[in-house]
Scaffold this active site. Structure first.
Site, PDB file in Angstrom:
ATOM      1  N   ASP A 181       0.780  -1.269  -0.059  1.00 15.55           N
ATOM      2  CA  ASP A 181       0.000  -0.103  -0.071  1.00 15.55           C
ATOM      3  C   ASP A 181       0.704   1.023   0.016  1.00 15.55           C
ATOM      4  OD1 ASP A 181      -1.709   2.056   0.540  1.00 15.55           O
ATOM      5  OD2 ASP A 181      -2.799   0.877   2.172  1.00 15.55           O
ATOM      6  N   VAL A 182       0.863   2.114  -0.965  1.00 17.15           N
ATOM      7  CA  VAL A 182       1.971   3.114  -1.109  1.00 17.15           C
ATOM      8  C   VAL A 182       1.670   4.370  -0.052  1.00 17.15           C
ATOM      9  CG1 VAL A 182       2.469   2.553  -3.629  1.00 17.15           C
ATOM     10  CG2 VAL A 182       0.625   4.166  -3.077  1.00 17.15           C
ATOM     11  N   THR A 193     -14.906   2.537 -14.732  1.00  9.38           N
ATOM     12  CA  THR A 193     -16.113   1.896 -14.075  1.00  9.38           C
ATOM     13  C   THR A 193     -16.398   2.669 -13.006  1.00  9.38           C
ATOM     14  OG1 THR A 193     -15.084   0.451 -12.787  1.00  9.38           O
ATOM     15  CG2 THR A 193     -15.908  -0.412 -14.981  1.00  9.38           C
ATOM     16  N   LYS A 232      -3.341  15.450  -9.642  1.00 10.27           N
ATOM     17  CA  LYS A 232      -2.575  15.197 -10.826  1.00 10.27           C
ATOM     18  C   LYS A 232      -1.885  16.165 -11.113  1.00 10.27           C
ATOM     19  CE  LYS A 232      -3.869  10.550 -11.366  1.00 10.27           C
ATOM     20  NZ  LYS A 232      -2.925   9.741 -11.384  1.00 10.27           N
ATOM     21  N   TYR A 235      -8.892  14.966  -7.479  1.00  8.42           N
ATOM     22  CA  TYR A 235      -8.176  14.398  -8.573  1.00  8.42           C
ATOM     23  C   TYR A 235      -7.413  15.462  -9.390  1.00  8.42           C
ATOM     24  CZ  TYR A 235      -7.252  10.911 -12.416  1.00  8.42           C
ATOM     25  OH  TYR A 235      -6.909   9.914 -13.255  1.00  8.42           O
TER      26      TYR A 235
END
Length: 260
Positions: free
Chosen positions: A63-64, A196, A161, A157
């Site tokens: 798990d990073v 999805t 990013k 996000y």
């Protein structure tokens, strides 16, 4: 002769999507690859497929967001192989409910922990060994929203990013004198399971027109195979049929930027 023969590559988020495609491409180029991620079954599937194709691959559950575990994984790779030539930081996520209104403090923290802190943990874990050898390539998987924020990406996000783009450029600023280089790849829509998570996933006829994971695998290999004196600072890549550019009537589902 394969340029990456005898090299070692570590791919976070290597159990699926872009990470898995990058691992396969680097292994095909001659590298020994270590794929890490949270799901043992998926990691074993990727590593097994690489070995069946004649490549060299290992799997490490990770798990990073756990910085200590990331450092232990890097140390184990270095102990086993003596080097990490290429790091591909590909672990990332978005959430179905991602607007300011829907995004709670815990959701925000999760996005930052995985998308941004996870990449930083891995980079910090490999830098000492890369500096010592005065060579090394870091490849960071951002997104189209790393350059062009879109509403559907959501604030978490979009922000994380874009931060990855700054992180990559900062790495080049500080480490180019040590022989290290970083490339941030900003993909548009890629046909992966990541899509999805959208409220309105693209229909099949539109999925067929998007980037494929293997397209990003080739891109990752291209960056890694560049001679050590060459730094590809960033790559913005999208489908030719780019739904972010098309009028709404051209698509039956909202265009969105996820690429992980």
């Amino acid at each position: 002769m394969n340029v990456l023969a005898n090299s070692v590559a570590w791919i976070t988020g290597g159990g699926s999507g872009i990470g898995a495609a990058g691992a396969k491409a680097l292994a095909l180029a001659g590298a020994t690859v270590v794929v890490s991620g949270r799901r043992r079954e998926e990691l074993d599937r990727v590593a097994g497929a690489i070995r069946e194709a004649g490549g060299r691959a290992e799997a490490a559950v990770l798990d990073v967001t756990d910085e200590a575990a990331v450092r232990r994984t890097a140390a184990a790779i270095l102990e086993a192989h003596g080097r990490i030539d290429t790091l591909v930081a590909s672990a990332g996520l978005n959430l179905p409910n991602r607007s300011f209104e829907a995004l709670g403090p815990g959701d925000w923290a999760r996005l930052v922990d995985v998308n941004l802190n996870g990449a930083m943990h891995a980079i910090q874990a490999v830098l000492p060994a890369m500096r010592e050898r005065r060579t090394g390539t870091v490849i960071i998987i951002s997104s189209w929203v790393g350059r062009h924020a879109v509403r559907l990406g959501g604030p978490g996000y979009n922000a994380t990013k874009q931060a990855l783009v700054a992180l990559s450029h900062s790495l080049n600023m500080e480490e180019c004198g040590n022989g290290l280089r970083s490339c941030v790849i900003m993909p548009g829509e890629v046909e992966t399971g990541f899509l999805t998570q959208r409220a309105a996933p693209p229909p099949p006829e539109e999925l067929a027109r998007l980037l494929r994971p293997d397209d990003l695998g080739r891109t990752i290999r291209f960056v890694a195979e560049m001679p050590p004196h060459v730094c590809v600072n960033e790559i913005l890549i999208s489908p030719t049929w780019n739904r972010n550019f098309l009028p709404p009537a051209s698509s039956t589902a909202d265009a969105a930027p996820e690429a992980d």
